[in-house]
Design an enzyme around this catalytic site. Sequence first.
Site, PDB file in Angstrom:
ATOM      1  N   ARG A  36       0.750  -1.261   0.043  1.00 62.69           N
ATOM      2  CA  ARG A  36      -0.126  -0.013  -0.247  1.00 62.69           C
ATOM      3  C   ARG A  36       0.701   1.281  -0.050  1.00 62.69           C
ATOM      4  O   ARG A  36       0.498   2.306  -0.614  1.00 62.69           O
ATOM      5  CB  ARG A  36      -0.976   0.055   1.359  1.00 62.69           C
ATOM      6  CG  ARG A  36      -2.234  -1.093   0.889  1.00 62.69           C
ATOM      7  CD  ARG A  36      -3.003  -0.974   2.333  1.00 62.69           C
ATOM      8  NE  ARG A  36      -4.087  -1.786   1.991  1.00 62.69           N
ATOM      9  CZ  ARG A  36      -4.915  -2.227   2.676  1.00 62.69           C
ATOM     10  NH1 ARG A  36      -4.742  -2.393   4.133  1.00 62.69           N
ATOM     11  NH2 ARG A  36      -6.042  -2.696   2.341  1.00 62.69           N
ATOM     12  N   LYS A 221     -18.727 -17.464   1.119  1.00 63.22           N
ATOM     13  CA  LYS A 221     -20.209 -17.384   1.137  1.00 63.22           C
ATOM     14  C   LYS A 221     -21.019 -16.962   0.016  1.00 63.22           C
ATOM     15  O   LYS A 221     -20.494 -15.696  -0.680  1.00 63.22           O
ATOM     16  CB  LYS A 221     -20.765 -16.465   2.389  1.00 63.22           C
ATOM     17  CG  LYS A 221     -20.342 -17.096   3.774  1.00 63.22           C
ATOM     18  CD  LYS A 221     -20.899 -16.486   4.748  1.00 63.22           C
ATOM     19  CE  LYS A 221     -20.547 -16.763   6.019  1.00 63.22           C
ATOM     20  NZ  LYS A 221     -20.666 -15.650   7.182  1.00 63.22           N
ATOM     21  N   GLY A 377      -9.018  -9.760  -1.004  1.00 59.49           N
ATOM     22  CA  GLY A 377      -7.836 -10.034  -0.155  1.00 59.49           C
ATOM     23  C   GLY A 377      -7.183 -11.549  -0.669  1.00 59.49           C
ATOM     24  O   GLY A 377      -6.224 -11.526  -0.796  1.00 59.49           O
ATOM     25  N   GLY A 400     -13.007  -4.707  -0.212  1.00 58.68           N
ATOM     26  CA  GLY A 400     -14.219  -4.102   0.144  1.00 58.68           C
ATOM     27  C   GLY A 400     -14.725  -3.092  -0.810  1.00 58.68           C
ATOM     28  O   GLY A 400     -15.799  -3.006  -1.610  1.00 58.68           O
TER      29      GLY A 400
HETATM   30  P1  AMP Z   1     -14.095 -14.594   0.862  1.00 57.78           P
HETATM   31  O1  AMP Z   1     -13.563 -13.730   2.002  1.00 57.78           O
HETATM   32  O2  AMP Z   1     -15.643 -14.662   0.789  1.00 57.78           O
HETATM   33  O3  AMP Z   1     -13.360 -14.389  -0.403  1.00 57.78           O
HETATM   34  O4  AMP Z   1     -13.649 -16.241   1.621  1.00 57.78           O
HETATM   35  C1  AMP Z   1     -12.306 -16.625   1.407  1.00 57.78           C
HETATM   36  C2  AMP Z   1     -12.412 -17.699   2.548  1.00 57.78           C
HETATM   37  O5  AMP Z   1     -13.408 -18.643   1.790  1.00 57.78           O
HETATM   38  C3  AMP Z   1     -11.065 -18.096   2.518  1.00 57.78           C
HETATM   39  O6  AMP Z   1     -10.515 -17.940   4.005  1.00 57.78           O
HETATM   40  C4  AMP Z   1     -11.054 -19.824   2.340  1.00 57.78           C
HETATM   41  O7  AMP Z   1     -10.717 -20.651   3.362  1.00 57.78           O
HETATM   42  C5  AMP Z   1     -12.621 -20.066   2.437  1.00 57.78           C
HETATM   43  N1  AMP Z   1     -13.130 -20.933   1.717  1.00 57.78           N
HETATM   44  C6  AMP Z   1     -13.019 -21.219   0.388  1.00 57.78           C
HETATM   45  N2  AMP Z   1     -13.438 -22.550  -0.120  1.00 57.78           N
HETATM   46  C7  AMP Z   1     -13.993 -23.010   0.993  1.00 57.78           C
HETATM   47  C8  AMP Z   1     -14.542 -24.307   1.128  1.00 57.78           C
HETATM   48  N3  AMP Z   1     -14.866 -25.268   0.230  1.00 57.78           N
HETATM   49  N4  AMP Z   1     -14.832 -24.523   2.488  1.00 57.78           N
HETATM   50  C9  AMP Z   1     -14.898 -23.810   3.649  1.00 57.78           C
HETATM   51  N5  AMP Z   1     -14.131 -22.389   3.386  1.00 57.78           N
HETATM   52  C10 AMP Z   1     -13.728 -22.154   2.161  1.00 57.78           C
END
Ligand code: AMP
Length: 420
Positions: A36, A221, A377, A400
Site C-alpha cells: 500500500r 459465502k 484479499g 471491500g
Molecule cells: P471470501 O472472503 O468470501 O473471499 O472467502 C475466503 C475464504 O473462503 C477463505 O478463507 C477460504 O478458506 C474460504 N473457503 C474457500 N473454499 C472453502 C470451502 N470449500 N469450505 C470452507 N471455506 C472455504
Amino acid sequence: MKMIQDFNFKGIKTIVRVDFNVPLDKKTFVVTDDTRIRGALPTINKIIKDGGSVILMSHLGRPEGKMEKYSLKPVLPVLEKYLGQKVLFADDCLGESAVKMSAALKPGEVLLLENVRFYPEEEGKPILPETATEEEKKAAKAEMKLKQKEFAKKLASYADVYVNDAFGTAHRAHGTTAVIVDYFPKDKIMFGFLINSELAAMDKVLNNPQHPFTAIMGGAKVSDKIMLIENLLNKVDNLIIGGGMTYTFIKAQGGKIGKSLCEEDKLDLALKIIEKAKEKKVNIYLPVDSLNADKFDNEANTNVTAVDAVPDEWLGLDIADKTIKEFSEVIGKSKTILWNGPMGVFEMEKFSKGTTAIAKAIAAATEKGAYSLIGGGDSVAAINKNGLADKVSYVSTGGGAMLEYMEGKKLPGITAIRGE
Ligand code: AMP
C-alpha cells in the site's frame, strides 16, 4: 474534473489521503507488507517533482482513541527509503505541531500526519453508552456530524489542494475521504494515480469488456457475493463458481454435500441465480468434482468424489482435477477475466491446488492477450503467493471498495470528487 497528470503542483501545498493501513509485526512494529505504501508513490513523486509539497494523511487499524500500537510512525522509514528523502511527522493530526509543520512546509518536502482515526470524528460514529435512548442517539449523531465537519475543515486548512488516493477506504464516507472535499474549490480536488488506475481497471471490465467475459467467483459465502453476482449476470458470458459457496448451489439442486459449508437460508437464492443466468444466456460453471476432508485440518484424510456425492461426515474443501481442467479451459478461451475469491481453503497447503491452478490459468490467458482483473484479499494473496502479480493485468488494492464498486454501488470517496 481535474486530472492529476495534467495538474502542475509547483509551489502548491497538497493534502493527500493515502491508504497506509499496512500490516505490522506484532512485536517489532515493523511493516510486514508495504504494497500500500508503494501504491501511493506515483502520486507523491509527481507532486514533489513538480515542486510542490505534500501532507499525507491515513488511518491504520481500528483504534479507539489514541493508541500507540496504531501509530503511523512505523511507516516513516519505509516511506523515506522509497522517496529517498526525509519525511516529517506530526504526532497528532490536529495538534499544534501539525498546524505549524504544515504551515512551514517548503516545496519538495513531505509531512506525514499521525493516524486520523485517533479522532472519532474521522469515522463520524458517536461513542455512546449502551443504555442511550433513541433520542440521545439521534442527538449524538447530529453533534458528531458537526464535529466531523470541523475536523475535516481544519485538516483542509493545511493545504490548497486535496488529492484522494486511498482506494481501500473509498467506500467509506469518512472525514478525510469524503467530507473534506467540501472545503476545497472544485478545481482543487482530484484523484491520485492509484485511484485512477483502479477505476480504469474496473470500468474497463464493467463497461468495455472484450468477449468472452468470464467471472470467477469463489470464497466462503454466497451471501457476501450475491450483489456482485447479480450485477455481473448482466455483463458476463461465463460465470464460474467455486470455493465454499459451491455447496449451497449443489445442495439447492438436490446434491449430497456431507458437512460442507452451506447457507441453508440461501438455497432458494442459489436456484434463482441459476435461473437468472439461463434467462440471460450466461453459462454457469459449477465444480463437477470435490476434494473432501474428514476434518477441517491440513492433516485431514482426503478423498475425491463427484461434487454432488460428498460422503456424510466429510466436507468439500477444494475443487478437484476434472473441475480444474474444465475451469482452466473456459478461462483459456476468455478475453476478459474477473476473479474474486479462492476456489478452496487455500490457506491450507492440502486444499490450495485448485486456487493455484486457477491463478495459473488466468496468468496463461493473460499472456495470450486476455485482460484480467483480480480483486479481494484472498485471491490477491493467492496471486502473490504464486509470484503471478505481474502476469495478470491488474491486481486491485481495495477488497471491500472494489466489491462495492463492481456491485454498482456509489462509493462516497469517489462520488465526492466526481461531484455525482
Ligand atoms: P471470501 O472472503 O468470501 O473471499 O472467502 C475466503 C475464504 O473462503 C477463505 O478463507 C477460504 O478458506 C474460504 N473457503 C474457500 N473454499 C472453502 C470451502 N470449500 N469450505 C470452507 N471455506 C472455504
